[in-house]
Design a protein around this motif. Structure first.
Motif, PDB file in Angstrom:
ATOM      1  N   ALA A  73       0.825  -1.205   0.000  1.00 38.89           N
ATOM      2  CA  ALA A  73       0.000   0.000   0.000  1.00 38.89           C
ATOM      3  C   ALA A  73       0.861   1.258   0.000  1.00 38.89           C
ATOM      4  O   ALA A  73       0.462   2.292  -0.559  1.00 38.89           O
ATOM      5  CB  ALA A  73      -0.924  -0.004   1.215  1.00 38.89           C
ATOM      6  N   ALA A  74       2.044   1.199   0.620  1.00 36.34           N
ATOM      7  CA  ALA A  74       2.937   2.353   0.598  1.00 36.34           C
ATOM      8  C   ALA A  74       3.424   2.649  -0.810  1.00 36.34           C
ATOM      9  O   ALA A  74       3.652   3.805  -1.179  1.00 36.34           O
ATOM     10  CB  ALA A  74       4.130   2.100   1.529  1.00 36.34           C
ATOM     11  N   LEU A  75       3.562   1.585  -1.644  1.00 34.53           N
ATOM     12  CA  LEU A  75       4.049   1.770  -3.000  1.00 34.53           C
ATOM     13  C   LEU A  75       2.936   2.154  -3.973  1.00 34.53           C
ATOM     14  O   LEU A  75       3.116   3.043  -4.813  1.00 34.53           O
ATOM     15  CB  LEU A  75       4.731   0.490  -3.481  1.00 34.53           C
ATOM     16  N   HIS A  76       1.784   1.490  -3.870  1.00 38.12           N
ATOM     17  CA  HIS A  76       0.708   1.678  -4.852  1.00 38.12           C
ATOM     18  C   HIS A  76      -0.342   2.648  -4.302  1.00 38.12           C
ATOM     19  O   HIS A  76      -1.050   2.317  -3.346  1.00 38.12           O
ATOM     20  CB  HIS A  76       0.065   0.335  -5.176  1.00 38.12           C
ATOM     21  N   PRO A  77      -0.475   3.829  -4.885  1.00 39.41           N
ATOM     22  CA  PRO A  77      -1.369   4.842  -4.315  1.00 39.41           C
ATOM     23  C   PRO A  77      -2.815   4.391  -4.212  1.00 39.41           C
ATOM     24  O   PRO A  77      -3.522   4.759  -3.275  1.00 39.41           O
ATOM     25  CB  PRO A  77      -1.211   6.033  -5.261  1.00 39.41           C
ATOM     26  N   VAL A  78      -3.290   3.575  -5.166  1.00 41.48           N
ATOM     27  CA  VAL A  78      -4.695   3.190  -5.151  1.00 41.48           C
ATOM     28  C   VAL A  78      -5.013   2.289  -3.963  1.00 41.48           C
ATOM     29  O   VAL A  78      -6.172   2.209  -3.534  1.00 41.48           O
ATOM     30  CB  VAL A  78      -5.061   2.511  -6.490  1.00 41.48           C
ATOM     31  N   LEU A  79      -4.009   1.624  -3.379  1.00 38.94           N
ATOM     32  CA  LEU A  79      -4.242   0.742  -2.236  1.00 38.94           C
ATOM     33  C   LEU A  79      -4.230   1.498  -0.909  1.00 38.94           C
ATOM     34  O   LEU A  79      -4.545   0.917   0.134  1.00 38.94           O
ATOM     35  CB  LEU A  79      -3.189  -0.376  -2.192  1.00 38.94           C
ATOM     36  N   ARG A  80      -3.865   2.771  -0.939  1.00 40.46           N
ATOM     37  CA  ARG A  80      -3.891   3.562   0.284  1.00 40.46           C
ATOM     38  C   ARG A  80      -4.706   4.846   0.100  1.00 40.46           C
ATOM     39  O   ARG A  80      -4.506   5.829   0.818  1.00 40.46           O
ATOM     40  CB  ARG A  80      -2.472   3.903   0.734  1.00 40.46           C
ATOM     41  N   ALA A  81      -5.608   4.825  -0.849  1.00 36.96           N
ATOM     42  CA  ALA A  81      -6.449   5.994  -1.111  1.00 36.96           C
ATOM     43  C   ALA A  81      -7.899   5.639  -0.834  1.00 36.96           C
ATOM     44  O   ALA A  81      -8.289   4.473  -0.866  1.00 36.96           O
ATOM     45  CB  ALA A  81      -6.285   6.458  -2.559  1.00 36.96           C
ATOM     46  N   ARG A  82      -8.682   6.644  -0.539  1.00 37.26           N
ATOM     47  CA  ARG A  82     -10.120   6.436  -0.343  1.00 37.26           C
ATOM     48  C   ARG A  82     -10.887   7.283  -1.339  1.00 37.26           C
ATOM     49  O   ARG A  82     -10.452   8.379  -1.731  1.00 37.26           O
ATOM     50  CB  ARG A  82     -10.544   6.765   1.086  1.00 37.26           C
ATOM     51  N   VAL A  91     -12.850  11.802  -6.770  1.00 37.54           N
ATOM     52  CA  VAL A  91     -11.388  11.716  -6.729  1.00 37.54           C
ATOM     53  C   VAL A  91     -10.990  10.593  -5.785  1.00 37.54           C
ATOM     54  O   VAL A  91     -11.823  10.004  -5.080  1.00 37.54           O
ATOM     55  CB  VAL A  91     -10.748  13.038  -6.238  1.00 37.54           C
ATOM     56  N   LEU A  92      -9.706  10.300  -5.775  1.00 42.35           N
ATOM     57  CA  LEU A  92      -9.112   9.447  -4.755  1.00 42.35           C
ATOM     58  C   LEU A  92      -8.207  10.308  -3.890  1.00 42.35           C
ATOM     59  O   LEU A  92      -7.403  11.100  -4.410  1.00 42.35           O
ATOM     60  CB  LEU A  92      -8.296   8.321  -5.386  1.00 42.35           C
ATOM     61  N   LEU A  93      -8.347  10.176  -2.587  1.00 42.69           N
ATOM     62  CA  LEU A  93      -7.535  10.953  -1.660  1.00 42.69           C
ATOM     63  C   LEU A  93      -6.458  10.050  -1.069  1.00 42.69           C
ATOM     64  O   LEU A  93      -6.769   9.116  -0.315  1.00 42.69           O
ATOM     65  CB  LEU A  93      -8.399  11.529  -0.544  1.00 42.69           C
ATOM     66  N   PRO A  94      -5.172  10.275  -1.395  1.00 44.54           N
ATOM     67  CA  PRO A  94      -4.102   9.440  -0.836  1.00 44.54           C
ATOM     68  C   PRO A  94      -4.007   9.610   0.670  1.00 44.54           C
ATOM     69  O   PRO A  94      -4.146  10.716   1.201  1.00 44.54           O
ATOM     70  CB  PRO A  94      -2.839   9.958  -1.535  1.00 44.54           C
ATOM     71  N   GLN A 126     -16.111   4.047   4.374  1.00 49.99           N
ATOM     72  CA  GLN A 126     -15.186   5.101   4.767  1.00 49.99           C
ATOM     73  C   GLN A 126     -13.785   4.582   5.067  1.00 49.99           C
ATOM     74  O   GLN A 126     -12.850   5.358   5.182  1.00 49.99           O
ATOM     75  CB  GLN A 126     -15.720   5.834   6.009  1.00 49.99           C
ATOM     76  N   GLY A 127     -13.596   3.286   5.210  1.00 49.19           N
ATOM     77  CA  GLY A 127     -12.305   2.753   5.619  1.00 49.19           C
ATOM     78  C   GLY A 127     -11.347   2.532   4.468  1.00 49.19           C
ATOM     79  O   GLY A 127     -11.578   2.973   3.337  1.00 49.19           O
ATOM     80  N   PRO A 128     -10.242   1.829   4.733  1.00 51.13           N
ATOM     81  CA  PRO A 128      -9.238   1.558   3.699  1.00 51.13           C
ATOM     82  C   PRO A 128      -9.836   0.782   2.525  1.00 51.13           C
ATOM     83  O   PRO A 128     -10.770  -0.007   2.691  1.00 51.13           O
ATOM     84  CB  PRO A 128      -8.187   0.722   4.435  1.00 51.13           C
ATOM     85  N   SER A 129      -9.264   0.985   1.339  1.00 52.58           N
ATOM     86  CA  SER A 129      -9.789   0.319   0.149  1.00 52.58           C
ATOM     87  C   SER A 129      -9.371  -1.144   0.081  1.00 52.58           C
ATOM     88  O   SER A 129      -9.982  -1.934  -0.651  1.00 52.58           O
ATOM     89  CB  SER A 129      -9.316   1.049  -1.111  1.00 52.58           C
ATOM     90  N   MET A 130      -8.341  -1.546   0.814  1.00 46.71           N
ATOM     91  CA  MET A 130      -7.889  -2.933   0.874  1.00 46.71           C
ATOM     92  C   MET A 130      -7.890  -3.379   2.327  1.00 46.71           C
ATOM     93  O   MET A 130      -7.366  -2.690   3.206  1.00 46.71           O
ATOM     94  CB  MET A 130      -6.488  -3.077   0.276  1.00 46.71           C
TER      95      MET A 130
END
Length: 432
Positions: A73-82, A91-94, A126-130
């Motif tokens: 998740a630290a590397l891939h923005p979509v895995l740490r965005a909501r 939008v996605l918010l990192p 509202q939580g993490p995407s993964m």
């Protein structure tokens, strides 16, 4: 008139989004579709993409797996965005990487599948995407089932293989391995933003007046046909969805994608009756040319207006499908708008969904030298009346799930029989 995509880009740029690590990220048309679908759902439920792997009990080290997932998740923005909407622009918010590893304890009388089904029903958007969940069967010889679950707005099926492979590699490195460097993180963030902008440029080009006129005419007669009534034979205490599956021997030439669409048309006819045009959807596409193969949601949902009638549709399905593919990059929300402008009463809901996969593109997860067994957790809530998945492998694996609040089991099972019979009796063709 500017296309829906160009209007979106204008709104996105007005919010002052730049290239900083914390700036909002643009979203693809596929991601906008999930925002639309969620807005049409009175409960606001997210669409989830779960992967379930069964291991011998004691295989999974939860802390080690959580550390591995957070490095991803630290590397891939979509895995740490909501997902969010900022001044009218999705939008996605990192955010900081935070992939939860939840231990799920089965209640008395529950097995691991029931415990996971209950837990996933409480997913909060509202939580993490993964997120990850581990349920253990404490009976002698029992297994543990690991669920790796993603919000569909952050991930499509093309990303799953990469997630599994990188998670496996990060787990093998151990819990104390270093995460990505700031330069690696910045490069991946820039690659993701560029890939999405390239996708939006392609969607804007695909939303030409000619393409919109095509989709308007193609979908003019489409109407949602899902019955707005409770099931005629409700099952007390049953899970919210039903499921059926069948394995069909694979002919040498395989089964073409238009034949699978035609089989779904047969299922829709059994569900809704003859003489209708119902909207069926299927994912199609890929990363735009020149874009990095980043993790994200890039597969568009293409709408197929299925005419429910007796007997096979012959070559017309294939001819129509090829014509559709010439305009398949048009984003879903623009297609809905074109249909409504042409006089359709369609709201954007789909009466059925078809996904097609290959066993070679579904790698199994191996942790600590132990390879998990892919499994299913049926009975979870499903989006829409029915969904069909087809997996190519040693056999053709057909699965159908349905929403019991819309379709009763008897009718759904007749629809699945119609689908399976259509696949089994269709002339052989090239694999689609």
């Amino acid at each position: 008139m500017p296309s829906i995509t160009s209007q979106y880009l204008a709104r996105y740029r007005r919010i002052g989004a730049g290239e900083g690590a914390d700036d909002p990220l643009p979203v693809t048309g596929a991601q906008r579709r999930f925002a639309l679908v969620r807005s049409l759902d009175t409960a606001g439920r997210p669409d989830l993409v779960p992967m379930f792997f069964a291991f011998p009990r004691g295989t999974v080290d939860p802390a080690r797996l959580a550390a591995a997932a957070n490095r991803l998740a630290a590397l891939h923005p979509v895995l740490r965005a909501r997902s969010a909407v900022v001044r009218g622009a999705p939008v996605l918010l990192p955010e900081r990487p935070d992939v939860p590893m939840v231990m799920v304890t089965p209640a008395p009388g529950e097995d691991t599948a029931a415990a996971l089904r209950r837990t996933l029903a409480g997913w909060t958007p509202q939580g993490p995407s993964m997120r990850m969940f581990l349920a253990r069967d404490e009976a002698p010889g029992g297994e543990e089932v690991l669920a790796i679950v993603l919000d569909h707005a952050s991930c499509d099926g093309q990303s799953l293989a990469r997630i599994v492979g990188e998670l496996e590699a990060a787990y093998a490195e151990g819990p104390d391995a270093e995460g990505p460097s700031p330069d690696e993180t910045a490069a991946e963030l820039a690659a993701y933003r560029e890939a999405v902008l390239l996708q939006l440029e392609a969607e804007d080009r695909a939303s030409s007046p000619a393409a919109m006129a095509y989709w308007g005419e193609r979908l003019r007669a489409v109407r949602e046909r899902a019955p707005h009534r409770p099931p005629s034979h409700p099952v007390t205490g049953a899970p919210p969805s039903g499921a059926a599956e069948r394995r069909v021997p694979v002919r040498e030439a395989g089964v073409s994608f238009p034949d699978l669409l035609d089989a779904c048309r047969a299922a829709a006819g059994a569900l809704y009756g003859p003489g209708h045009q119902v909207p069926l959807g299927y994912p199609w596409g890929g990363r735009p040319p020149g874009a990095a193969q980043v993790i994200g949601c890039f597969l568009n949902t293409v709408v197929f207006p299925a005419t429910t009638s007796e007997g096979p549709a012959g070559d017309s399905t294939a001819f129509d499908w090829w014509d559709d593919l010439d305009r398949a990059d048009a984003p879903f929300d623009a297609v809905v708008h074109a249909a409504r402008a042409a006089g359709s009463g369609w709201t954007g809901r789909l009466d059925g969904l078809l996904t097609v996969d290959d066993t070679q593109r579904r790698p199994l997860l191996s942790l600590g030298g132990v390879t998990g067994r892919e499994t299913h957790v049926d009975g979870r809530p499903v989006r829409g009346p029915f969904a069909v998945s087809v997996t190519h492998g040693p056999t053709l694996h057909l699965r159908m799930v349905w929403d019991r609040a819309i379709v009763d089991d008897d009718r759904a099972e007749r629809a699945f029989a119609a689908l399976a019979d259509a696949v089994a009796t269709t002339p052989a063709g090239a694999v689609g």
